[in-house]
Write an enzyme that holds these catalytic residues in place. Structure first.
Site, PDB file in Angstrom:
ATOM      1  CG  LEU A  72      12.810  -5.284   2.234  1.00 37.13           C
ATOM      2  CD1 LEU A  72      12.485  -4.642   3.584  1.00 37.13           C
ATOM      3  CD2 LEU A  72      11.572  -5.948   1.662  1.00 37.13           C
ATOM      4  N   GLY A  73      12.988  -3.096  -1.707  1.00 37.91           N
ATOM      5  CA  GLY A  73      13.060  -1.898  -2.532  1.00 37.91           C
ATOM      6  C   GLY A  73      13.718  -2.090  -3.878  1.00 37.91           C
ATOM      7  N   PRO A 104      10.932 -13.734  -2.487  1.00 38.01           N
ATOM      8  CG  PRO A 104      11.654 -15.139  -0.777  1.00 38.01           C
ATOM      9  CD  PRO A 104      12.161 -14.274  -1.888  1.00 38.01           C
ATOM     10  CG  LEU A 109      -0.653  -8.108 -13.175  1.00 39.49           C
ATOM     11  CD1 LEU A 109      -1.025  -8.988 -14.366  1.00 39.49           C
ATOM     12  CD2 LEU A 109      -1.775  -8.098 -12.177  1.00 39.49           C
ATOM     13  CB  ILE A 110       0.350  -2.919 -12.220  1.00 38.26           C
ATOM     14  CG1 ILE A 110      -1.112  -3.381 -12.269  1.00 38.26           C
ATOM     15  CG2 ILE A 110       0.522  -1.577 -12.912  1.00 38.26           C
ATOM     16  CD1 ILE A 110      -2.050  -2.540 -11.428  1.00 38.26           C
ATOM     17  CD  GLU A 155      -1.544  -2.446   1.597  1.00 40.55           C
ATOM     18  OE1 GLU A 155      -2.332  -3.398   1.522  1.00 40.55           O
ATOM     19  OE2 GLU A 155      -0.363  -2.572   2.013  1.00 40.55           O
TER      20      GLU A 155
END
Length: 428
Positions: free
Chosen positions: A316-317, A274, A343-344, A64
């Site tokens: 991450l990122g 993951p 998936l975008i 989010e």
């Protein structure tokens, strides 16, 4: 169930909820601060002075927060102060990464969303006094919305999504949820179907503004590095992206089928990424147990050698990097019954996509991407991997899917502008 009964149930279940969060925090790492004053709507001793009349955006977790990026950035560019709240440590860390400059100059503050107790939500709103509240996607909390109504804070659910399964599951909250949804001043839905289901559940009306995920700008630097890294490996690359609980084992078993390709030159490299950081070590242990040669991205050893079967994406990122490096992306969360992951982002990077049978969290996006020729739907993990191998052998087909993916995401852009237009009278 009315709001009073909901509150009693929440108080009674709170110890179990905190135990569940503690266990999740222990696996995930990071600073969760489950019993920090802010979690109960109180200012801690070291809390900064609140911003004056901020636009409050709530992004519960990692996904989010990423989805909120274009909206938050647009608010910052207008010179507005922004209060960004989260529930998870991964969401908060991503907010720090994305908006560090705004935090540094004092234009954006981060805070924990308080638990949905009446007193906690009242204290939170009284302290921060936001000019409006924007809840990302599905974050509807009965006591929070009741407190906002009582204190005159206009509230909107933005980039709102509500699946058929969410509608069925909402029944047990009964009147509490209906009142909460009815208390929203605006519902800005991703699709007509999402808006209609939210109205069935209790919302008064909705406006379709689209999904903010289509407006997330992928960092050009990561894309360049990803393309260069893939070229340096000299091998075709398949990304298993955002895999969820139970899916790593499915794919690790399917990777065994690649043994037949060991003689191929060059041999495909698998990126296993993951979705949640608490599962990085678990995935590594599964790869070890399966006898697969693997390396960890976090080790920073550059391009993996030709003997490596799998690169574990334990950072991450860096998802844009992984997608740019991949010739094909298999997007997880859709092979177990978990509704699918985003998936975008892969399509925006121009990477051909394969999804599994369970995409109810991204029903419209998955359907439309497949119809546009940007994605394929496989019935299981083994088939998905087989199809990915076929695509590696068909560069013209991959190129057509890549072009279709970019065109599809570009055609759906504009949700940020439409969202701002719908909120203009609140923003001043």
């Amino acid at each position: 169930m009315g709001r009073g009964v909901y509150t009693l149930a929440l108080r009674g279940l709170a110890p179990l909820i905190w135990l569940w969060m503690w266990r999740r925090a222990r696996r995930a790492g990071g600073q969760w601060e489950l019993f920090a004053p802010a979690r109960f709507g109180r200012a801690g001793a070291r809390a900064p002075a609140p911003l004056a009349a901020p636009v409050w955006v709530h992004a519960v977790s990692l996904g989010e927060t990423r989805a909120a990026q274009p909206l938050v950035q647009a608010l910052l560019e207008r010179g507005l102060p922004v209060l960004l709240t989260h529930t998870t440590a991964t969401g908060r860390a991503e907010g720090e990464r994305l908006f560090g400059a705004a935090i540094g100059r004092g234009q954006l503050q981060q805070a924990w969303l308080p638990y949905d107790f009446p007193g906690a939500t009242r204290r939170f709103l009284a302290r921060h006094a936001p000019r409006c509240g924007l809840l990302m996607e599905r974050e509807v909390w009965p006591n929070l919305l009741a407190a906002a109504r009582a204190q005159g804070v206009p509230m909107a659910l933005v980039s709102a999504r509500f699946s058929a399964s969410s509608l069925r599951q909402a029944g047990w909250l009964g009147q509490a949820l209906r009142e909460a949804l009815a208390g929203l001043d605006r519902v800005l839905a991703q699709t007509d179907e999402d808006g209609a289901r939210l109205c069935q559940a209790g919302a008064n009306a909705y406006t379709v503004t689209g999904s903010l995920k289509f407006d997330v700008a992928l960092p050009e630097a990561q894309l360049r590095v990803g393309h260069a890294w893939a070229g340096a490996t000299g091998r075709p690359v398949i990304a298993l992206a955002s895999t969820r609980e139970g899916e790593d084992a499915m794919f690790i078993e399917a990777i065994g089928a690649l043994q037949a390709h060991r003689a191929a030159t060059p041999r495909p490299l698998i990126l296993l990424i993951p979705r949640h950081p608490q599962r990085f070590d678990e995935a590594a242990a599964q790869l070890q147990a399966a006898g697969l040669a693997y390396a960890r991205r976090s080790a920073g050893s550059g391009e993996p050698g030709p003997h490596i079967d799998v690169l574990l994406g334990d950072t991450l990122g860096e998802m844009p990097f992984y997608y740019a490096a991949a010739d094909v992306a298999i997007v997880g969360g859709s092979f177990a019954r978990l509704g699918g992951q985003n998936l975008i982002e892969a399509c925006a990077a121009g990477t051909p996509v394969i999804v599994g049978p369970h995409t109810f969290n991204f029903k419209d996006a998955a359907r439309d991407a497949i119809a546009a020729g940007a994605a394929l739907r496989a019935p299981d993990a083994r088939t998905a991997l087989d199809w990915a191998l076929q695509l590696l052998a068909e560069p013209a087909r991959r190129q057509a899917m890549s072009e279709a993916a970019r065109a599809w995401t570009a055609a759906h852009a504009g949700a940020t502008r439409r969202t701002l237009d719908a909120l203009e009278d609140w923003l001043g």
